[in-house]
Design a protein around this motif. Sequence first.
Motif, PDB file in Angstrom:
ATOM      1  N   GLY A 113       0.825  -1.200   0.000  1.00 34.17           N
ATOM      2  CA  GLY A 113       0.000   0.000   0.000  1.00 34.17           C
ATOM      3  C   GLY A 113       0.856   1.245   0.000  1.00 34.17           C
ATOM      4  O   GLY A 113       2.071   1.203  -0.140  1.00 34.17           O
ATOM      5  N   GLU A 114       0.184   2.364   0.148  1.00 36.09           N
ATOM      6  CA  GLU A 114       0.863   3.649   0.115  1.00 36.09           C
ATOM      7  C   GLU A 114       0.812   4.284   1.495  1.00 36.09           C
ATOM      8  O   GLU A 114      -0.270   4.468   2.063  1.00 36.09           O
ATOM      9  N   GLU A 115       1.962   4.555   2.055  1.00 40.01           N
ATOM     10  CA  GLU A 115       2.077   5.153   3.393  1.00 40.01           C
ATOM     11  C   GLU A 115       1.373   4.316   4.459  1.00 40.01           C
ATOM     12  O   GLU A 115       0.754   4.842   5.382  1.00 40.01           O
ATOM     13  N   GLY A 116       1.429   3.001   4.304  1.00 40.64           N
ATOM     14  CA  GLY A 116       0.852   2.114   5.302  1.00 40.64           C
ATOM     15  C   GLY A 116      -0.644   1.900   5.196  1.00 40.64           C
ATOM     16  O   GLY A 116      -1.233   1.214   6.016  1.00 40.64           O
ATOM     17  N   ASP A 117      -1.291   2.494   4.197  1.00 43.41           N
ATOM     18  CA  ASP A 117      -2.734   2.333   4.015  1.00 43.41           C
ATOM     19  C   ASP A 117      -3.000   1.327   2.903  1.00 43.41           C
ATOM     20  O   ASP A 117      -2.351   1.345   1.861  1.00 43.41           O
ATOM     21  N   LEU A 118      -3.972   0.456   3.123  1.00 45.40           N
ATOM     22  CA  LEU A 118      -4.380  -0.477   2.077  1.00 45.40           C
ATOM     23  C   LEU A 118      -5.159   0.279   1.012  1.00 45.40           C
ATOM     24  O   LEU A 118      -5.946   1.177   1.314  1.00 45.40           O
ATOM     25  N   THR A 119      -4.931  -0.111  -0.233  1.00 44.14           N
ATOM     26  CA  THR A 119      -5.686   0.501  -1.310  1.00 44.14           C
ATOM     27  C   THR A 119      -7.017  -0.231  -1.458  1.00 44.14           C
ATOM     28  O   THR A 119      -7.146  -1.387  -1.098  1.00 44.14           O
ATOM     29  N   GLY A 120      -7.980   0.427  -1.965  1.00 42.20           N
ATOM     30  CA  GLY A 120      -9.293  -0.171  -2.186  1.00 42.20           C
ATOM     31  C   GLY A 120     -10.389   0.807  -1.840  1.00 42.20           C
ATOM     32  O   GLY A 120     -10.260   1.607  -0.914  1.00 42.20           O
ATOM     33  N   ALA A 121     -11.461   0.700  -2.603  1.00 42.58           N
ATOM     34  CA  ALA A 121     -12.555   1.654  -2.430  1.00 42.58           C
ATOM     35  C   ALA A 121     -13.390   1.362  -1.192  1.00 42.58           C
ATOM     36  O   ALA A 121     -13.943   2.270  -0.586  1.00 42.58           O
ATOM     37  N   ASP A 122     -13.479   0.105  -0.817  1.00 41.93           N
ATOM     38  CA  ASP A 122     -14.345  -0.224   0.306  1.00 41.93           C
ATOM     39  C   ASP A 122     -13.631  -1.152   1.285  1.00 41.93           C
ATOM     40  O   ASP A 122     -12.540  -1.643   1.035  1.00 41.93           O
ATOM     41  N   ARG A 123     -14.264  -1.373   2.401  1.00 44.18           N
ATOM     42  CA  ARG A 123     -13.677  -2.184   3.471  1.00 44.18           C
ATOM     43  C   ARG A 123     -13.467  -3.634   3.036  1.00 44.18           C
ATOM     44  O   ARG A 123     -12.497  -4.266   3.424  1.00 44.18           O
ATOM     45  N   GLU A 124     -14.355  -4.165   2.211  1.00 47.18           N
ATOM     46  CA  GLU A 124     -14.248  -5.551   1.781  1.00 47.18           C
ATOM     47  C   GLU A 124     -12.988  -5.780   0.945  1.00 47.18           C
ATOM     48  O   GLU A 124     -12.271  -6.763   1.151  1.00 47.18           O
ATOM     49  N   SER A 125     -12.681  -4.889   0.028  1.00 46.48           N
ATOM     50  CA  SER A 125     -11.471  -5.066  -0.788  1.00 46.48           C
ATOM     51  C   SER A 125     -10.213  -4.890   0.053  1.00 46.48           C
ATOM     52  O   SER A 125      -9.195  -5.547  -0.194  1.00 46.48           O
ATOM     53  N   GLN A 126     -10.258  -4.031   1.051  1.00 47.32           N
ATOM     54  CA  GLN A 126      -9.120  -3.886   1.951  1.00 47.32           C
ATOM     55  C   GLN A 126      -8.917  -5.148   2.775  1.00 47.32           C
ATOM     56  O   GLN A 126      -7.798  -5.577   3.010  1.00 47.32           O
ATOM     57  N   GLU A 127     -10.014  -5.758   3.208  1.00 46.02           N
ATOM     58  CA  GLU A 127      -9.929  -6.991   3.980  1.00 46.02           C
ATOM     59  C   GLU A 127      -9.360  -8.129   3.136  1.00 46.02           C
ATOM     60  O   GLU A 127      -8.528  -8.910   3.610  1.00 46.02           O
ATOM     61  N   VAL A 128      -9.768  -8.207   1.880  1.00 47.59           N
ATOM     62  CA  VAL A 128      -9.236  -9.232   0.982  1.00 47.59           C
ATOM     63  C   VAL A 128      -7.739  -9.031   0.782  1.00 47.59           C
ATOM     64  O   VAL A 128      -6.962  -9.992   0.784  1.00 47.59           O
ATOM     65  N   SER A 129      -7.309  -7.787   0.637  1.00 50.08           N
ATOM     66  CA  SER A 129      -5.874  -7.503   0.494  1.00 50.08           C
ATOM     67  C   SER A 129      -5.108  -7.939   1.730  1.00 50.08           C
ATOM     68  O   SER A 129      -4.036  -8.538   1.630  1.00 50.08           O
ATOM     69  N   MET A 130      -5.650  -7.662   2.906  1.00 51.59           N
ATOM     70  CA  MET A 130      -4.990  -8.040   4.150  1.00 51.59           C
ATOM     71  C   MET A 130      -4.910  -9.565   4.276  1.00 51.59           C
ATOM     72  O   MET A 130      -3.876 -10.122   4.653  1.00 51.59           O
ATOM     73  N   LEU A 131      -5.990 -10.251   3.949  1.00 50.89           N
ATOM     74  CA  LEU A 131      -5.987 -11.713   4.023  1.00 50.89           C
ATOM     75  C   LEU A 131      -5.018 -12.317   3.020  1.00 50.89           C
ATOM     76  O   LEU A 131      -4.352 -13.318   3.314  1.00 50.89           O
ATOM     77  N   ALA A 132      -4.898 -11.709   1.846  1.00 46.92           N
ATOM     78  CA  ALA A 132      -3.940 -12.185   0.848  1.00 46.92           C
ATOM     79  C   ALA A 132      -2.508 -12.021   1.350  1.00 46.92           C
ATOM     80  O   ALA A 132      -1.659 -12.892   1.121  1.00 46.92           O
TER      81      ALA A 132
END
Length: 71
Positions: free
Chosen positions: A28-47
């Motif tokens: 991500g950028e500056e420690g933030d996950l990219t993604g428009a919504d919480r679900e896509s951020q959660e998928v990124s974290m799980l990946a």
Amino acid sequence: MCVPALTPSTERARPAAGNSANHDLCYGEEGDLTGADRESQEVSMLALHLLQSALVHVSTLLLRDILSEEK
């Protein structure tokens, strides 16, 4: 987003000092996950967690092969 290093629940074998799978994974950028919504951020974290687990498993298998070789 940084995923902290995994620590085994039981310490049967200590990983090698240069084992990069035991360091934090950042995405991500500056420690933030990219993604428009919480679900896509959660998928990124799980990946990221899945990737880190796979790296630790591969490192363990490689270390086991090295240690099992006869001299």
